[in-house]
Design an enzyme around this catalytic site. Structure first.
Site, short mmCIF file in Angstrom:
data_model
loop_
_atom_site.label_atom_id
_atom_site.label_comp_id
_atom_site.label_asym_id
_atom_site.label_seq_id
_atom_site.Cartn_x
_atom_site.Cartn_y
_atom_site.Cartn_z
N HIS A 155 2.78 4.73 1.18
CA HIS A 155 2.72 3.49 1.94
C HIS A 155 1.94 2.46 1.12
O HIS A 155 1.08 2.82 0.30
CB HIS A 155 2.01 3.71 3.27
CG HIS A 155 2.79 4.55 4.23
ND1 HIS A 155 2.47 4.62 5.56
CD2 HIS A 155 3.86 5.37 4.06
CE1 HIS A 155 3.31 5.43 6.18
NE2 HIS A 155 4.16 5.90 5.29
N CYS A 170 -0.50 2.58 9.92
CA CYS A 170 -0.22 3.78 10.69
C CYS A 170 -1.49 4.64 10.73
O CYS A 170 -2.49 4.33 10.07
CB CYS A 170 0.94 4.56 10.07
SG CYS A 170 0.53 5.31 8.47
N CYS A 182 -2.62 5.84 7.19
CA CYS A 182 -3.25 4.79 6.39
C CYS A 182 -4.60 4.37 6.97
O CYS A 182 -5.53 4.07 6.23
CB CYS A 182 -2.31 3.60 6.25
SG CYS A 182 -0.87 3.98 5.21
N GLU A 233 -0.54 0.46 1.74
CA GLU A 233 -2.00 0.52 1.83
C GLU A 233 -2.56 1.65 0.97
O GLU A 233 -3.52 1.48 0.23
CB GLU A 233 -2.46 0.76 3.27
CG GLU A 233 -1.93 -0.21 4.28
CD GLU A 233 -0.67 0.29 4.97
OE1 GLU A 233 0.33 0.58 4.29
OE2 GLU A 233 -0.68 0.36 6.21
#
EC number: 3.5.4.33
Length: 150
Positions: A54, A84, A87, A56
């Site tokens: 992801h 999410c 993260c 991040e």
């Protein structure tokens, strides 16, 4: 004293680049205490065949490698979508000072929605959270991306 400068436009640029690669358009930018961008990333889960890739997490990984540390106190993270739960945990573990995000994610968010990782007593560090920065543009990027997939 200097004023606030948002780095959300740079995060949106990363989200647009992710969309061009066929990835879900989410972008992140990490800024050090001096206001210098130290890492930037867009989603790469499909490209890397990695469900943890992801935006991040990729930005935090790069900044930690650059800093030679697993923690980034004083750093601020700008991301186009509410992180999410995975993260959010990474943000906490890295000791990110401030989290700025654009669009809310009622379905899969992990900070204000869903798991609400930062509200658990097991969470070791809670960043300051600022939401809604360029939310409309971030939402539009996501809606247009998924509309094109249907």
């Amino acid at each position: 004293m200097t004023g606030f400068r948002s780095f959300m436009e740079e995060a949106l640029d990363e989200a647009r680049a992710a969309a061009e690669r066929g990835e879900v358009p989410i972008g992140a930018v990490l800024v050090d205490p001096s206001g210098t961008v130290v890492a930037r990333a867009g989603n790469r889960t499909r490209e890397l065949n990695d469900p943890t890739a992801h935006a991040e997490t990729l930005a935090i990984r790069a900044a930690c490698a650059r800093a030679g540390s697993e923690r980034l106190p004083g750093h601020d993270l700008y991301v186009t979508l509410e992180p999410c739960a995975m993260c959010a945990a990474v943000i906490s573990f890295a000791r990110i000072r401030r989290l700025y995000y654009g669009a809310a994610d009622p379905k899969s968010g992990g900070t204000v929605h869903g798991a609400r990782v930062f509200s658990h007593p097991q969470c070791h560090h809670v960043p300051e959270i600022y939401d809604g920065l360029a939310a409309e543009e971030a939402e539009t990027l996501l809606k247009d991306f998924f509309a094109g997939k249907r």
